[in-house]
Design an enzyme around this catalytic site. Structure first.
Site, PDB file in Angstrom:
ATOM      1  N   GLU A  26      11.094  41.266 -49.681  1.00 47.97           N
ATOM      2  CA  GLU A  26      10.680  41.179 -51.088  1.00 47.97           C
ATOM      3  C   GLU A  26       9.792  42.370 -51.445  1.00 47.97           C
ATOM      4  O   GLU A  26       9.161  42.981 -50.575  1.00 47.97           O
ATOM      5  CB  GLU A  26       9.904  39.857 -51.276  1.00 47.97           C
ATOM      6  CG  GLU A  26       9.410  39.638 -52.697  1.00 47.97           C
ATOM      7  CD  GLU A  26       8.873  38.220 -52.931  1.00 47.97           C
ATOM      8  OE1 GLU A  26       8.717  37.463 -51.957  1.00 47.97           O
ATOM      9  OE2 GLU A  26       8.612  37.890 -54.105  1.00 47.97           O
ATOM     10  N   GLU A 174      12.983  29.660 -56.530  1.00 44.01           N
ATOM     11  CA  GLU A 174      11.895  28.687 -56.747  1.00 44.01           C
ATOM     12  C   GLU A 174      11.733  28.388 -58.244  1.00 44.01           C
ATOM     13  O   GLU A 174      10.645  28.502 -58.810  1.00 44.01           O
ATOM     14  CB  GLU A 174      10.583  29.167 -56.099  1.00 44.01           C
ATOM     15  CG  GLU A 174      10.730  29.291 -54.592  1.00 44.01           C
ATOM     16  CD  GLU A 174       9.437  29.383 -53.792  1.00 44.01           C
ATOM     17  OE1 GLU A 174       8.360  29.540 -54.378  1.00 44.01           O
ATOM     18  OE2 GLU A 174       9.528  29.269 -52.548  1.00 44.01           O
ATOM     19  N   TYR A 240       7.861  26.462 -45.400  1.00 45.84           N
ATOM     20  CA  TYR A 240       7.008  27.294 -44.541  1.00 45.84           C
ATOM     21  C   TYR A 240       6.262  26.411 -43.541  1.00 45.84           C
ATOM     22  O   TYR A 240       5.984  25.240 -43.814  1.00 45.84           O
ATOM     23  CB  TYR A 240       6.012  28.077 -45.396  1.00 45.84           C
ATOM     24  CG  TYR A 240       6.677  29.239 -46.116  1.00 45.84           C
ATOM     25  CD1 TYR A 240       6.858  30.452 -45.458  1.00 45.84           C
ATOM     26  CD2 TYR A 240       7.156  29.113 -47.416  1.00 45.84           C
ATOM     27  CE1 TYR A 240       7.494  31.525 -46.089  1.00 45.84           C
ATOM     28  CE2 TYR A 240       7.789  30.181 -48.048  1.00 45.84           C
ATOM     29  CZ  TYR A 240       7.955  31.380 -47.376  1.00 45.84           C
ATOM     30  OH  TYR A 240       8.589  32.432 -47.997  1.00 45.84           O
ATOM     31  N   GLU A 297      14.094  30.762 -47.184  1.00 45.41           N
ATOM     32  CA  GLU A 297      12.715  31.162 -46.870  1.00 45.41           C
ATOM     33  C   GLU A 297      12.165  30.175 -45.855  1.00 45.41           C
ATOM     34  O   GLU A 297      12.086  28.975 -46.138  1.00 45.41           O
ATOM     35  CB  GLU A 297      11.837  31.190 -48.127  1.00 45.41           C
ATOM     36  CG  GLU A 297      12.181  32.334 -49.064  1.00 45.41           C
ATOM     37  CD  GLU A 297      11.196  32.510 -50.215  1.00 45.41           C
ATOM     38  OE1 GLU A 297      10.009  32.142 -50.061  1.00 45.41           O
ATOM     39  OE2 GLU A 297      11.628  33.008 -51.265  1.00 45.41           O
ATOM     40  N   GLN A 346       8.936  37.347 -43.722  1.00 42.83           N
ATOM     41  CA  GLN A 346       9.817  38.369 -44.246  1.00 42.83           C
ATOM     42  C   GLN A 346       9.981  39.455 -43.188  1.00 42.83           C
ATOM     43  O   GLN A 346       9.238  39.469 -42.220  1.00 42.83           O
ATOM     44  CB  GLN A 346       9.262  38.932 -45.534  1.00 42.83           C
ATOM     45  CG  GLN A 346       9.125  37.875 -46.648  1.00 42.83           C
ATOM     46  CD  GLN A 346       8.860  38.474 -48.022  1.00 42.83           C
ATOM     47  OE1 GLN A 346       8.867  39.663 -48.258  1.00 42.83           O
ATOM     48  NE2 GLN A 346       8.589  37.573 -48.971  1.00 42.83           N
TER      49      GLN A 346
HETATM   50  O1  AHR Z   1       7.696  34.697 -49.239  1.00 42.85           O
HETATM   51  C1  AHR Z   1       6.608  34.690 -50.113  1.00 42.85           C
HETATM   52  C2  AHR Z   1       6.829  33.820 -51.339  1.00 42.85           C
HETATM   53  O2  AHR Z   1       6.922  32.491 -50.942  1.00 42.85           O
HETATM   54  C3  AHR Z   1       8.103  34.052 -52.100  1.00 42.85           C
HETATM   55  O3  AHR Z   1       7.985  35.084 -53.013  1.00 42.85           O
HETATM   56  C4  AHR Z   1       8.298  32.761 -52.815  1.00 42.85           C
HETATM   57  O4  AHR Z   1       9.656  32.494 -53.073  1.00 42.85           O
HETATM   58  C5  AHR Z   1       7.662  31.749 -51.891  1.00 42.85           C
HETATM   59  O5  AHR Z   1       6.807  30.904 -52.553  1.00 42.85           O
END
Ligand code: AHR
Length: 491
Positions: A26, A174, A240, A297, A346
């Site tokens: 990103e 998102e 996450y 993600e 990432q």
């Molecule tokens: O990966 C960081 C951020 O986490 C991304 O931009 C978003 O999609 C998510 O909340």
């Protein structure tokens, strides 16, 4: 300690889609700028502005697919800002990430050049939050059309005669949050409208991927599947791994104790149940499993490294992150019938990165090595197995000590993780194939839980040959050190 694994092979077991080993880059912090793009005039060796060292490191992972340009950035990105002569591209403000100036020097042509240098497929995420339908339609036309048309001609004017291949396109990111704070019903309608204009030009077949749920939100999955499944090839999921599953993440990536070690591994293991719950909802609407679950993600999210811009999400990466990655891959393999792609967040310098850079210097993280060791699983047929293991416990929290997965390609690859940071474990594998021997075995471990690579010591954590694997009475026995990840090739 001992653990037993028994293979239960089945010809109907699914194949691990190589895209499960996918990535995400990103316009955030130092991922694109500095991490991948340094510009043609940089003293850092580059090919048309893209770092040679980083490309070489990533190529060694057989990186299958790269998602870009976001993330939250995608829903504020206007692609026409990033084409044409660089000195004439407008500079904008990156409102999401650090409030820094985005000069748009890395745009569509640079992204596809990067994909070509990496030899990977492109997964572009379009702007639904603040972009128009026409803008999205024109972007796909610009990228993929070979017709005499305004967008294809604009691409030619900007130096690219042939269209590129665009196999995956995300319709917003998102949308329940930074992408527009929408309700699932509203987004489902919007998705249908936008996705209609993501067209197949000149032989390109684009898979349309709808924005999926935030972690536990199975209602989002249900509404999208109910109202829009016929218009999508994939539905995403974001999750996450946060210590204690608390937001905002406050624990350090490299300064932690055993309580934080087990806490994070337990959180990572939670991905199994999460995928299961979303998969059950998808199964209800799509028992043939036509729509793929795209976990675009995932990864650890720690507190940023002290002294760095909080909006840059720069974190170090330890052996603990490597264990988190191994656990995730084992879970993705277990759900290979539904999970068709996953993209770690990432690729460079942001969150659970493969490589970190500091000016001209670059290091490979412990997570990088798991991707490198496990790449042999890409495209392999899953070998279902029974795993019997004791638990590893600490401070009232317990997790199974051993995590494992096996796939078959030309050989059989077994990956193992020992989550216990204090004791080794002897894993006996009953393959049912007495002729199998050990062709190769490697292990990633270190003496400290917090072990990580630094620019002064970039190889503190890297794989070594695993010498404690043997054949014994038709079984393969692997003695794994404490806190380790291993890959065995049996042939
Ligand atoms: O990966 C960081 C951020 O986490 C991304 O931009 C978003 O999609 C998510 O909340």
């Amino acid at each position: 300690m001992q653990a037993q694994i028994k293979f239960e092979p089945s010809e109907s077991a699914p194949v691990v889609n190589p895209n499960v080993y996918g990535h995400f880059a990103e316009h955030l912090g130092r991922c694109i700028y500095e991490g991948l793009w340094v510009g043609e005039d940089s003293p850092i060796p580059n090919v048309r502005g893209i770092r040679k060292d980083v490309v070489a490191a990533l190529k060694a992972l057989n990186l299958p697919v790269l998602r870009w340009p976001g993330g939250c950035f995608a829903d504020e990105y206007h692609w026409k800002d990033g084409i044409g002569p660089r000195e004439r591209r407008p500079a904008i403000f990156n409102t999401h990430w650090g409030g820094v100036v985005e000069n748009n020097h890395f745009g569509t042509h640079e992204f596809f050049d990067l994909c070509e240098q990496l030899g990977c497929a492109a997964y572009v995420c379009g702007n639904v939050g603040s972009g128009e339908v026409r803008e999205m339609q024109e972007w796909v036309e610009y990228i993929t059309s070979s017709a005499r048309s305004p967008m294809a001609d604009l691409r030619r004017k900007n130096g690219r005669e042939e269209p590129w291949k665009l196999p995956y396109f995300g319709v917003g990111n998102e949308s329940w949050g930074c992408g527009g704070n929408m309700r699932p019903e509203y987004y489902a309608d919007l998705y249908r409208r936008y996705a209609t204009f993501v067209r197949d030009y000149t032989g390109n077949r684009v898979q349309r991927i709808a924005c999926g749920a935030n972690s536990n939100d199975t209602n989002w999955t249900n509404v999208l599947m109910e109202r829009a499944r016929g218009h999508m090839h994939g539905l995403s999921l974001h999750n996450y791994t946060l210590a204690g599953q608390k937001w905002p993440p406050s624990g350090s990536a490299i300064r932690f104790d055993e309580a934080a070690w087990i806490d994070l591994l337990k959180a990572a293991l939670g991905m199994d149940g999460l995928i299961q719950r979303h998969a059950e909802v998808m199964d209800k609407h799509d028992p043939e499993k036509r729509v793929g679950m795209v976990v675009d993600e995932w990864g650890t999210w720690h507190a940023v490294e002290p002294g760095t811009n909080p909006g840059f999400l720069f974190q170090q990466n330890s052996l603990r992150d490597a264990l988190v990655a191994a656990i995730h891959f084992h879970i993705f393999h277990r759900h290979a019938d539904r999970v068709t792609m996953a993209n770690i967040a990432q690729t460079v310098n942001v969150l659970q990165a493969m490589v970190l850079t500091d000016g001209p210097r670059m290091l490979r993280t412990p997570t990088y090595w798991v991707f490198e060791m496990f790449k042999v699983h890409q495209g392999g047929r899953v070998i279902p197995m029974k795993v019997q293991t004791l638990d590893y416990a600490h401070g009232g929290v317990s997790v199974p000590a051993v995590s494992a997965s096996a796939t078959r390609t030309d050989a059989i690859h077994v990956s193992l993780a020992n989550l216990d940071p204090n004791s080794g474990v002897s894993v006996c594998i009953e393959t049912g194939m007495p002729s199998l021997g050990v062709a190769e075995a490697r292990v990633l471990t270190a003496s400290e839980m917090t072990a990580h690579n630094t620019f002064d010591e970039p190889d503190a954590v890297r794989p070594a040959k695993l010498t404690t694997v043997r054949k014994s009475n038709d079984m393969i026995v692997a003695d794994l050190p404490a806190k380790s990840v291993a890959i065995l090739t049996l042939a």
